[in-house]
Design a protein around this motif. Structure first.
Motif, PDB file in Angstrom:
ATOM      1  N   THR A  94       0.658  -1.151  -0.109  1.00 29.44           N
ATOM      2  CA  THR A  94       0.006   0.083  -0.204  1.00 29.44           C
ATOM      3  C   THR A  94       0.880   1.236   0.058  1.00 29.44           C
ATOM      4  O   THR A  94       2.099   1.040   0.223  1.00 29.44           O
ATOM      5  CB  THR A  94      -0.953   0.218   1.176  1.00 29.44           C
ATOM      6  OG1 THR A  94      -0.012   0.142   2.349  1.00 29.44           O
ATOM      7  CG2 THR A  94      -1.663  -1.243   1.482  1.00 29.44           C
ATOM      8  N   CYS A 154      -1.541  -7.705  -1.539  1.00 26.88           N
ATOM      9  CA  CYS A 154      -2.558  -7.843  -0.581  1.00 26.88           C
ATOM     10  C   CYS A 154      -3.673  -7.171  -1.234  1.00 26.88           C
ATOM     11  O   CYS A 154      -3.704  -6.297  -2.414  1.00 26.88           O
ATOM     12  CB  CYS A 154      -2.330  -6.886   0.772  1.00 26.88           C
ATOM     13  SG  CYS A 154      -2.389  -5.253   0.520  1.00 26.88           S
ATOM     14  N   ASP A 155      -5.035  -7.568  -0.629  1.00 34.18           N
ATOM     15  CA  ASP A 155      -6.140  -6.965  -1.287  1.00 34.18           C
ATOM     16  C   ASP A 155      -6.376  -5.392  -0.937  1.00 34.18           C
ATOM     17  O   ASP A 155      -5.737  -5.057   0.157  1.00 34.18           O
ATOM     18  CB  ASP A 155      -7.548  -7.881  -1.136  1.00 34.18           C
ATOM     19  CG  ASP A 155      -7.815  -7.824   0.434  1.00 34.18           C
ATOM     20  OD1 ASP A 155      -8.991  -7.680   0.614  1.00 34.18           O
ATOM     21  OD2 ASP A 155      -6.937  -7.790   1.393  1.00 34.18           O
ATOM     22  N   SER A 156      -7.653  -4.881  -1.324  1.00 35.35           N
ATOM     23  CA  SER A 156      -7.812  -3.690  -1.027  1.00 35.35           C
ATOM     24  C   SER A 156      -8.056  -3.349   0.586  1.00 35.35           C
ATOM     25  O   SER A 156      -7.958  -2.351   0.936  1.00 35.35           O
ATOM     26  CB  SER A 156      -9.007  -2.979  -1.939  1.00 35.35           C
ATOM     27  OG  SER A 156     -10.240  -3.841  -1.829  1.00 35.35           O
ATOM     28  N   SER A 157      -8.680  -4.579   1.232  1.00 36.91           N
ATOM     29  CA  SER A 157      -8.999  -4.231   2.599  1.00 36.91           C
ATOM     30  C   SER A 157      -7.810  -4.763   3.253  1.00 36.91           C
ATOM     31  O   SER A 157      -7.864  -4.623   4.667  1.00 36.91           O
ATOM     32  CB  SER A 157     -10.025  -5.225   2.834  1.00 36.91           C
ATOM     33  OG  SER A 157      -9.905  -6.691   2.508  1.00 36.91           O
ATOM     34  N   GLU A 158      -6.792  -5.327   2.742  1.00 39.20           N
ATOM     35  CA  GLU A 158      -5.536  -5.663   3.569  1.00 39.20           C
ATOM     36  C   GLU A 158      -5.992  -6.826   4.608  1.00 39.20           C
ATOM     37  O   GLU A 158      -5.271  -7.170   5.652  1.00 39.20           O
ATOM     38  CB  GLU A 158      -4.895  -4.689   4.369  1.00 39.20           C
ATOM     39  CG  GLU A 158      -4.229  -3.413   3.538  1.00 39.20           C
ATOM     40  CD  GLU A 158      -3.843  -2.197   4.345  1.00 39.20           C
ATOM     41  OE1 GLU A 158      -3.161  -2.525   5.364  1.00 39.20           O
ATOM     42  OE2 GLU A 158      -3.965  -1.376   3.924  1.00 39.20           O
ATOM     43  N   LYS A 159      -6.935  -7.486   4.165  1.00 37.13           N
ATOM     44  CA  LYS A 159      -7.294  -8.929   5.048  1.00 37.13           C
ATOM     45  C   LYS A 159      -6.783 -10.111   4.199  1.00 37.13           C
ATOM     46  O   LYS A 159      -6.897 -11.146   5.192  1.00 37.13           O
ATOM     47  CB  LYS A 159      -8.798  -8.763   4.945  1.00 37.13           C
ATOM     48  CG  LYS A 159      -9.360  -7.579   5.880  1.00 37.13           C
ATOM     49  CD  LYS A 159      -9.061  -7.681   7.216  1.00 37.13           C
ATOM     50  CE  LYS A 159      -9.808  -6.577   8.067  1.00 37.13           C
ATOM     51  NZ  LYS A 159      -9.136  -6.195   9.567  1.00 37.13           N
ATOM     52  N   ASP A 193      -7.747 -12.243   9.150  1.00 30.40           N
ATOM     53  CA  ASP A 193      -8.476 -12.473  10.097  1.00 30.40           C
ATOM     54  C   ASP A 193      -8.444 -13.909  10.580  1.00 30.40           C
ATOM     55  O   ASP A 193      -8.642 -14.112  11.974  1.00 30.40           O
ATOM     56  CB  ASP A 193     -10.106 -12.522   9.637  1.00 30.40           C
ATOM     57  CG  ASP A 193     -10.271 -11.016   9.089  1.00 30.40           C
ATOM     58  OD1 ASP A 193      -9.727 -10.119   9.835  1.00 30.40           O
ATOM     59  OD2 ASP A 193     -11.109 -10.639   8.278  1.00 30.40           O
ATOM     60  N   THR A 201     -11.890  -6.757  -6.852  1.00 30.16           N
ATOM     61  CA  THR A 201     -13.388  -6.843  -6.262  1.00 30.16           C
ATOM     62  C   THR A 201     -14.216  -6.748  -7.488  1.00 30.16           C
ATOM     63  O   THR A 201     -14.046  -6.227  -8.453  1.00 30.16           O
ATOM     64  CB  THR A 201     -13.614  -5.595  -5.392  1.00 30.16           C
ATOM     65  OG1 THR A 201     -13.366  -4.408  -5.969  1.00 30.16           O
ATOM     66  CG2 THR A 201     -12.719  -5.428  -4.061  1.00 30.16           C
ATOM     67  N   ASN A 259     -22.578  -5.365  -1.479  1.00 34.99           N
ATOM     68  CA  ASN A 259     -21.379  -5.145  -0.949  1.00 34.99           C
ATOM     69  C   ASN A 259     -20.578  -6.021  -2.365  1.00 34.99           C
ATOM     70  O   ASN A 259     -20.936  -7.211  -2.403  1.00 34.99           O
ATOM     71  CB  ASN A 259     -21.201  -5.870   0.213  1.00 34.99           C
ATOM     72  CG  ASN A 259     -21.902  -5.155   1.505  1.00 34.99           C
ATOM     73  OD1 ASN A 259     -21.941  -3.761   1.386  1.00 34.99           O
ATOM     74  ND2 ASN A 259     -22.504  -6.164   2.180  1.00 34.99           N
ATOM     75  N   ILE A 318     -14.829 -10.002  -2.770  1.00 38.18           N
ATOM     76  CA  ILE A 318     -13.142  -9.989  -2.823  1.00 38.18           C
ATOM     77  C   ILE A 318     -13.103 -11.132  -3.548  1.00 38.18           C
ATOM     78  O   ILE A 318     -13.367 -12.457  -3.323  1.00 38.18           O
ATOM     79  CB  ILE A 318     -12.550  -9.977  -1.421  1.00 38.18           C
ATOM     80  CG1 ILE A 318     -12.809  -8.630  -0.888  1.00 38.18           C
ATOM     81  CG2 ILE A 318     -11.012 -10.093  -1.820  1.00 38.18           C
ATOM     82  CD1 ILE A 318     -12.564  -8.527   0.674  1.00 38.18           C
ATOM     83  N   GLN A 321     -19.755 -13.906   1.756  1.00 39.56           N
ATOM     84  CA  GLN A 321     -20.713 -13.368   2.874  1.00 39.56           C
ATOM     85  C   GLN A 321     -22.001 -14.145   2.854  1.00 39.56           C
ATOM     86  O   GLN A 321     -22.717 -14.424   1.938  1.00 39.56           O
ATOM     87  CB  GLN A 321     -21.085 -12.027   2.129  1.00 39.56           C
ATOM     88  CG  GLN A 321     -20.122 -10.962   1.845  1.00 39.56           C
ATOM     89  CD  GLN A 321     -20.287  -9.801   1.052  1.00 39.56           C
ATOM     90  OE1 GLN A 321     -21.500  -9.241   1.374  1.00 39.56           O
ATOM     91  NE2 GLN A 321     -19.566  -9.282   0.306  1.00 39.56           N
TER      92      GLN A 321
END
Length: 1705
Positions: A121, A164-169, A197, A213, A221, A224, A250
């Motif tokens: 990032t 990493c993805d946009s949410s950094e998860k 997580d 995404t 929503n 990912i 989800q």
């Protein structure tokens, strides 16, 4: 597929070599590209540096001298991250710098090496070590944080990416490893997916991966997704897959279905694999890039293949996303920076046509808003509508690409659908769908709002406008205004309907907002009308509005004077003043009239306001004389003074001091010149001296520098105003240093009775003239003498002061001065009183009154000078009785006692306070012995010596010198220059020292004699003391001194002293005797004190008698003595005797010297005896080693074997090396075999010619050096089998390979060397050097095997080295192949052309020539093909078409005379519109008479000499050629030539078209005449039609009537009359509208009535008319507007109001 039609467009943005990047640094480890903004290149030669390429300015790279192992630019900002290994450690030092701010942001030392790192990032760096992954934020002070450990599948992998993805998860780490054994060429890819997580990892096989995404229908929503590509082999089957998977689904929401697709690699790319993946968020496309330059494009939603192509012939090692264009950047090994973008105009047709995937085409067009799917979308919409699927149709229309269905027709279509009861109307469904998708266009917004307004749901409109769902327009504002004015105003503002916005603000009376808004949108309203409107109801608001207008950019739209007059017409004085004060703040020259105006207004009405304005000082350009007069009339005298510029005016006003504030008047004086100010000051003093004196004094004080102090003083003196002078000079005195000013002040103060001030100034001032002041004060005879006392005391006039006071009987002031002012000057007072013959009682009383405060020394001097010293007896005794210890008191008292001869010796010896030097000096002439007493008491050495020398008192001097014991004094009296030295020495020797009982005095005297270098006198002295039974006869020091002095001054006496004296320092004296070369005396001393070692050393070292030393050693039998003898014998080379003496002395300490000497003398038998003795006492490696060497020297090998088996401390390695160096190989063999030193043993066996044993030892040693020695020995002995065994162990070392090769070649063993190298290819540790060296050998000795070797092992060769070898041996074909493999295409092409018989191959040459960097090679290739392969030249030129200068190629072929040969090439490149190509082809077409091609060439390509070509072919025999010439003339604007040529060839249509296009009326009318002359009536009619705009109607009708062609001209006439009538109708209509407008404005002007006020005389007679409200013409109305020209369409312009004049025919 042509590049223009490809769905993906590739563009070369930059080549790194073109900006100075060395190709050797274009690698994965040196180049980084973290985003589409920057490329970072790390260079190591010629110096360490980092090059930063800004992609916005790629040709301006930033190069900085930085040393680092890796460098990364931040994706967004100019922040640079650097990594470097700390020397001598495994730690990496990480640093982050802000390049713009030139500051360090952060730094950290990693405890383990970082093998890969990347910006994941803009604020976080990902750090990958051998075992773990860390994240390091550049914000704050945090250190790297460990995120997870690397999985087992990534161990020993080369890490190539981390994301990493946009949410950094979600995190993914990618690495590559060597391929499996069944296909090693295929690199294996491994991936580790980690969930932040869940803190869990999953290992997968993949080469490239990326996150993105995607919004799934039914889920608000975004999901990912991860996409990854892999290429694996299983059971010999290669599988290439692309996977798209949702991460973290989800619950309860629509999810993304897992997709996968095959990656199809062509057969030539079987070993290729993916190296990078980028996903376009803009188009939802997946880009997979492979190492060899293949690009795969897939749809993200369906994983459908879209496109595949090779985008780079060179390997790609780096990519980066380009989000702004929906593509990516790629960097290949050649340094090309390529950008891939979606070709928006072709991708949808390509998918729908080439791929026949209509659904994908529609979906992609909707997602990316791309053209090309219009027909499909419309067709689908019609189908849904016909099936009454209105919801689906509405969704399709809302998502239609480029809004092709967002039209009024679509709205009308939904409106036309009947509404079913209980259901939502389709139109509302449509609008609802649009609202959920985004913003409505203008028409949709209007229609929806109309529905809402009709239903009275205004709140919905407010919500939609707040959410920006509606597009605002004027029509929408008009609609909404019927229900809500505020909301309508918002809509007007958004729609930028400026007139209606201004009208709305005016209705709301928000005039300030009108200005702000008009400025924002650039609109100009009628400001004067607005101001007048506001003024009628709100004067203060009008002021504010006027001020706002004045602050507008570009200046106030209404003249300030006009605005002011508007206020004054309504008697609004305060408002006008407020406005003018604000707008006139800049104080500009052009505002002079307005400044005067505002001051006049207020001076007449409100003088206090005018005074405040003038006090503020904000104006400087008004009419100052006019304002001055008004100020005087208004009683503002100070303002009048400030504005008058003539002296009479100023004098007239300034005398009104009663009405002027004093301080202001004083300040006004500061503005006048010096002369004017003094004149005014005189007038004020003349008018009222007493009343104006204070003002004049204050003025003089304030402006003394400008007026001049002298001028002010003269002014006061002129009016004899000492008071004024006193006050003026009193303020100036502290800053002045002028003596005259200080004196005048003292004089003025004295005359005004200011005695205290006189006293103060005389006491404090340092600048008055003391002589002048003293005389003035004495003449003034002031009752107070203190001022005079101050002057005389400070400046040394005390005698004058005393005389003045005594003669004026002011004795009280004398006593006061002495007692209180300055007792220190009492001696001067006493002296002057004595001179004035004052009674002694008064003087004594005066002295006693001061007592201890009186300085005694000057008082004594004054009295002594006048022979009145006895006067002080009582005073001095009084001081002594009070306990005074003052030296001057006692000096004076002593002088009085000496003069009175009152027991002076007692005083001189007992008084401790007098100064001996002063009193002694006083006694010298009176009694020298008293002087000696005084000097002796005070240790006044110089004075005592002088007085004793002068009076021959040498005995006293000798005693004093001996008692003083001072070295400096002794030095002074004993120096040769002292003429009394001999007398002093006699007294010292005869009297002073014999009397002395103090050893210290004797010692000091002896030392002094020694220092003075008086040895004979010293000996005389010492003999008297030491040898004559004195108290010091047995003194140790004196005996030493006597002998030492004799050694130095009288050596013959030394032996006698040695025998007679016993109490001296024998060792020390003996050493001194040795130094003095008295060796026998020294030997006697050492022998007397039993110092046998020192004695024998004297015999050996000084007397140099070894025989006496041996005899002495036998007599004393001491080991130490024998040891000294042995050392001496060793030095003399008596080695055997020395060894025997060392053995007698049992001395092992000198074994190093003994060993060295024995070896030099070759007495190894004696050395063995000595070493055996030494070995019993010492355990030294040196001793044991030398014993072994001695055994070897005397050939006692058995003793050596026996010795090394016994305990010993010998360094056998060193001993063995020494034996080897001395060629004692048998002994060395024993040693090396015992210590297992196989390397040395091998060398030793080589020396003994035992080669097989040497090879066995070398195998055990396993040392490169050993193998080389044995190998070279075997080669020299022609033991090639053993040499090859050794050689195979050597050539696996890169550094030793070349040495072995040279050794073999220098001895002619070529075949054996090649055999050795060929055997080395199969070694497990075979390296590039072996393959390369074998290639070199093949090139030299077996060229037939060279090409096969190169092709088999091209990846394992050192190509540059082999290139040199092939060049030397002239193997051109192989050299070319190597150049190509090494990417040196310039050299490859040059070699092929220079050695074409061996090296040329057409296909190979085409591949090479397009890759060269030197453009000159292109043209060399053209010459080459022209000379050697002309039949293939067009094929070669087609390859070079994009790279060569076509003009130069044409010139080459033209000069060679083979232009026709390259015609196919020129046709292919003519699209570039190059002049040389066009002219060459045109020339060929003319020669070939190919007029169709020539016409096409002229039409499409205009870059050639058009006139030259036309002139060349205008006389051509072919008609079409001549027609082309006319066409060219027409294009070049040479209308006459073109028409003449067309008429000549009877091409009348061409002539008429040329005339029409020329726009020349004369040419067209001449053409009409020509047709009439030729009788071409039809052509006449056609020409009138074609040239309608150019031909005048009167000319046409005249020609037709005269030549009887009215019928052929009638169509033209009808058209002209119809057009003429239409223009007249429009003109009449315009005139009527203009007159109506003029009448309306005249009526409005009459309604404006000017109002008069009481100040009309200050205003102009009439205000100027507002802009656009009338002019001077037509009685204040409007003149007729100018009639626009009616030219065009071939008609002449019409005059105003009437028919055109008739022309004559």
């Amino acid at each position: 597929m042509a590049a223009a039609n490809a769905p993906i467009a590739m563009q070369e943005v930059l080549t790194l070599p073109s900006i100075g990047i060395n190709p050797q640094f274009i690698t994965f480890t040196h180049v980084t590209m973290e985003s589409d903004k920057y490329i970072c290149v790390r260079e190591t030669t010629p110096q360490n540096s980092v090059v930063i390429v800004d992609m916005n300015m790629p040709m301006q790279p930033l190069r900085r001298p930085i040393t680092a192992d890796s460098a990364l630019m931040n994706p967004n900002s100019r922040i640079l991250a650097l990594k470097a290994q700390i020397p001598a450690t495994t730690q990496d030092h990480l640093q982050v710098f802000n390049i713009e701010a030139k500051t360090k942001i952060k730094s950290h030392q990693m405890p383990e090496p970082v093998v890969f790192w990347k910006w994941i990032t803009p604020k976080t760096l990902g750090l990958i070590t051998q075992t773990s992954v860390y994240h390091w934020s550049i914000e704050g002070e945090s250190e790297p944080v460990k995120v997870f450990d690397r999985a087992a599948n990534l161990m020993n992998n080369q890490i190539i990416n981390y994301r990493c993805d946009s949410s950094e998860k979600w995190l993914v780490l990618i690495g590559i490893a060597p391929g499996s054994p069944e296909k090693p060429q295929l690199v294996k890819g491994n991936m580790q997916l980690f969930s932040v997580d869940q803190q869990r990892s999953q290992a997968l096989e993949a080469h490239a991966a990326s996150f993105t995404t995607f919004k799934v229908f039914g889920n608000e929503n975004p999901s990912i997704l991860i996409s990854f590509a892999s290429k694996t082999i299983n059971a010999g089957q290669i599988t290439s897959k692309l996977h798209v998977i949702e991460l973290g689904a989800q619950p309860g929401k629509s999810g993304f279905t897992k997709k996968q697709a095959d990656l199809f690699f062509p057969p030539d790319f079987a070993d290729d694999f993916p190296v990078a993946m980028q996903i376009s968020q803009k188009y939802s496309l997946i880009y997979v890039i492979t190492k060899l330059g293949l690009l795969f494009v897939y749809d993200l939603e369906t994983a459908s293949a879209v496109y595949r192509n090779r985008i780079s012939p060179d390997p790609i090692f780096l990519t980066s996303e380009a989000p702004s264009v929906g593509g990516f950047y790629a960097v290949n090994r050649r340094g090309q920076v390529l950008r891939a973008t979606v070709n928006e105009s072709t991708i949808i047709p390509f998918i729908s046509g080439q791929l026949n995937n209509l659904e994908l085409a529609v979906n992609l067009a909707k997602r990316g808003n791309l053209p090309g799917a219009e027909n499909l979308v419309v067709q689908r919409f019609q189908e849904l509508f016909s099936q009454t699927k209105y919801k689906e149709a509405a969704e399709l229309a809302a998502e239609s690409p480029q809004g092709i269905l967002r039209t009024p027709e679509t709205v009308a279509k939904f409106q036309s659908v009947p509404v079913q009861p209980g259901q939502t109307p389709p139109l509302l469904q449509y609008f609802g769908t649009l609202l959920t998708r985004g913003k409505l266009n203008a028409f949709e917004s209007l229609e929806l709002s109309r529905l809402v307004v009709n239903q009275n749901k205004k709140n919905l409109l407010e919500n939609w406008l707040a959410e920006d769902k509606l597009e605002c327009s004027e029509e929408l504002g008009d609609l909404v205004k019927t229900v809500d004015n505020d909301l309508a105003l918002k809509i007007y503002i958004k729609a930028r309907v400026t007139p209606k916005v201004v009208a709305a603000f005016a209705e709301r009376r928000e005039f300030d907002k009108i200005l702000i808004y008009s400025k924002q949108v650039g609109y100009t309203p009628d400001y004067l009308f607005l101001l007048q409107t506001i003024l009628r109801t709100d004067p203060q608001g009008a002021v504010n509005f006027a001020l706002m207008m004045s602050q507008m950019e570009g200046g106030c739209p209404v003249d300030f004077n006009t605005i002011t007059d508007l206020f004054l017409q309504r008697n609004l004085i305060r408002e006008a003043t407020a406005f003018l004060l604000d707008v006139l703040k800049p104080n500009l020259p052009e505002h002079a009239f307005l400044q005067t105006k505002v001051l006049e207004i207020n001076l007449v009405t409100y003088p206090n306001v005018a005074d405040a304005i003038l006090a503020n000082g904000m104006f400087s350009h008004y009419d100052r004389p006019r304002i001055a007069q008004l100020c005087e009339k208004a009683g503002l005298y100070i303002r009048a003074l400030q504005h008058y510029s003539e002296l009479p005016d100023i004098k007239r006003v300034i005398v009104n001091t009663h009405a002027i504030e004093p301080q202001a008047l004083v300040e006004f004086f500061g503005t006048l010149s010096k002369e004017w100010a003094l004149e005014c000051m005189k007038d004020l003093l003349l008018v009222n001296l007493r009343g104006n004196l204070q003002i004049i004094v204050q003025t003089a004080k304030e402006y003394s520098e400008q007026l001049g102090v002298d001028g002010c003083i003269k002014l006061f003196e002129q009016f004899k105003s000492y008071e004024g002078l006193y006050f003026f000079l009193g303020s100036y005195l502290s800053s002045s240093e002028d003596p005259d000013i200080h004196f005048k002040y003292i004089e003025a103060a004295a005359k005004t009775g200011q005695l205290k001030e006189v006293e103060r100034v005389t006491r404090e001032s340092n600048f008055y003239d003391p002589e002048k002041t003293k005389n003035f004060l004495m003449e003034a005879k002031l009752p107070d003498a203190r001022p005079l006392i101050n002057v005389c005391d400070r400046f040394g006039f005390v005698p004058d002061l005393t005389h003045y006071l005594y003669t004026n009987n002011m004795l009280r002031y004398i006593e006061g001065y002495v007692q209180k002012v300055n007792p220190g000057n009492a001696p001067l007072v006493v002296g002057q009183l004595l001179d004035d013959e004052c009674p002694e009682d008064f003087i004594k009383g005066l002295i006693l009154s001061v007592r201890s405060l009186l300085p005694v020394e000057p008082l004594v001097a004054e009295c002594e000078k006048r022979n009145r010293l006895r006067l002080l007896t009582q005073f001095l005794e009084h001081l002594v009785s009070e306990g005074s210890q003052d030296v001057h008191v006692h000096n004076a008292l002593g002088k009085i006692i000496i003069d009175s001869n009152n027991n002076p010796e007692h005083f001189l010896t007992t008084n401790p306070y007098y100064d001996s030097r002063v009193v002694g000096k006083y006694c010298e002439k009176r009694d020298p012995t008293l002087a000696v007493v005084a000097y002796r008491r005070g240790q006044c050495d110089d004075e005592l010596i002088n007085v004793t020398n002068k009076n021959s008192l040498f005995k006293l001097q000798a005693r004093y010198v001996v008692e003083r014991m001072d070295a400096d004094m002794w030095e002074k009296v004993l120096q040769p220059e002292n003429e009394y030295r001999r007398q002093l020495i006699d007294q010292v020797v005869s009297t002073a020292l014999p009397e002395s009982k103090s050893p210290e005095q004797v010692s000091a005297a002896v030392k002094a004699f020694m220092t003075a270098d008086l040895p004979h006198e010293l000996i005389e002295l010492l003999e008297k003391i030491v040898l004559q039974n004195s108290a010091f006869s047995g003194n140790f020091n004196l005996q030493n001194l006597l002998i030492l002095t004799a050694i130095k001054a009288d050596p013959p006496r030394v032996m006698d002293y040695i025998n007679r004296l016993d109490n001296f320092d024998g060792p020390a004296v003996g050493e001194v005797a040795v130094e003095a070369q008295l060796y026998e005396e020294a030997f006697a001393i050492f022998k007397k004190f039993n110092l046998n070692v020192q004695a024998v050393n004297v015999l050996l070292d000084n007397i140099q008698s070894i025989e006496r030393a041996v005899e002495f050693a036998f007599r004393v039998e001491e080991d130490a003595v024998w040891s000294q003898v042995a050392k001496a014998q060793l030095r003399e080379g008596l080695v055997s005797d020395a060894i025997e003496s060392f053995i007698r002395a049992d001395d092992e300490t000198q074994f190093h010297d003994v060993i060295r000497a024995a070896e030099d003398a070759n007495v190894y038998h004696d050395l063995v005896k000595y070493l055996l003795m030494v070995r019993q006492k010492l355990k030294e490696p040196k001793v044991d080693g030398e014993l072994i060497f001695a055994y070897a020297k005397i050939d006692r090998l058995g003793d050596i074997e026996e010795f090394i088996l016994m305990p010993n401390v010998a360094n056998l390695q060193t001993v063995g090396d020494r034996l080897f160096e001395d060629a004692l190989y048998e002994a060395a063999k024993i040693i090396f075999a015992f210590i297992s030193n196989w390397a040395k043993l091998a060398c030793t066996l080589v020396k003994l010619k035992q080669f097989q044993g040497a090879v066995d030892a070398a195998r055990k040693a396993n040392s490169s050096k050993t193998w080389k020695e044995v190998c070279f020995a075997c080669v020299d002995a022609e033991e090639f089998r053993l040499a090859q065994i050794c050689g195979l162990n050597i050539i696996i070392q890169v550094d030793d390979l070349e040495e072995v090769s040279e050794y073999y070649q220098n001895r002619g063993c070529f075949n054996e060397l090649i055999s050795l190298m060929e055997s080395g290819l199969g070694l497990e540790r075979a390296h590039m050097g072996i393959f390369t060296e074998l290639g070199v050998l093949y090139a030299r000795y077996r060229p037939e095997k060279l090409m096969e070797h190169i092709k088999l092992f091209s990846t394992r060769l050192n190509i540059p080295k082999l290139i040199r070898a092939c060049d030397e041996q002239q193997h051109w074909k192989e050299l070319t192949y190597l150049y190509i493999q090494y990417d040196e295409f310039d050299n490859a092409a040059t070699t092929i052309m220079n050695h074409s018989p061996d090296a040329w191959d057409h296909m190979q040459f085409k591949d090479v020539i397009v890759k060269v960097a030197n453009v000159e090679l292109y043209y060399k290739a053209v010459h080459f093909y022209l000379q050697e392969h002309p039949d293939l030249i067009n094929d070669a030129l087609h390859v070079l078409a994009l790279r060569v200068d076509h003009t130069r190629v044409v010139d080459i072929m033209r000069k060679a005379g083979y232009l026709h040969l390259v015609k196919p090439y020129m046709v292919a490149v003519q699209s570039n519109n190059v002049a040389a190509v066009n002219e060459a082809l045109n020339e060929i077409y003319v020669e070939e008479e190919d007029y169709e091609r020539l016409r096409e060439s002229v039409d499409l390509h205009d870059n050639f000499d058009q006139i030259g070509l036309a002139q060349r072919i205008e006389k051509h025999e072919l008609l079409e050629m001549r027609r082309i010439a006319a066409y060219i003339y027409k294009k070049a604007g040479r209308w006459k030539q073109s028409i003449a040529l067309s008429k000549k060839d009877k091409l009348y249509k061409d002539a008429m078209e040329t005339g029409s296009q020329s726009g020349d009326r004369e040419l067209s009318e001449e053409l009409l005449v020509y047709f009439i002359e030729q009788g071409k009536k039809e052509c006449f009619a056609a020409c009138l039609f074609i040239c309608y705009d150019l031909i005048r109607p009167d000319v046409a009708l005249e020609l037709a009537w005269i030549n009887n062609m009215i019928d052929f001209a009638f169509p033209y006439l009808l058209q002209f009359i119809r057009e003429y009538a239409s223009k007249v109708d429009e003109l009449v209509k315009y005139n009527i509208e203009s007159q109506n407008e003029v009448k309306a404005k005249e009526k409005e002007e009459k309604d404006l009535v000017a109002q008069q006020n009481m100040y009309a005389q200050l205003l102009p007679l009439a205000l100027p008319a507002p802009p656009g409200m009338g002019g001077p013409t037509m009685g204040g109305g409007y003149g007729p507007p100018p009639i626009p020209s009616m030219g065009g369409m071939g008609m002449p312009p019409m005059p105003q109001f009437g028919m055109p004049p008739m022309g004559s025919y």
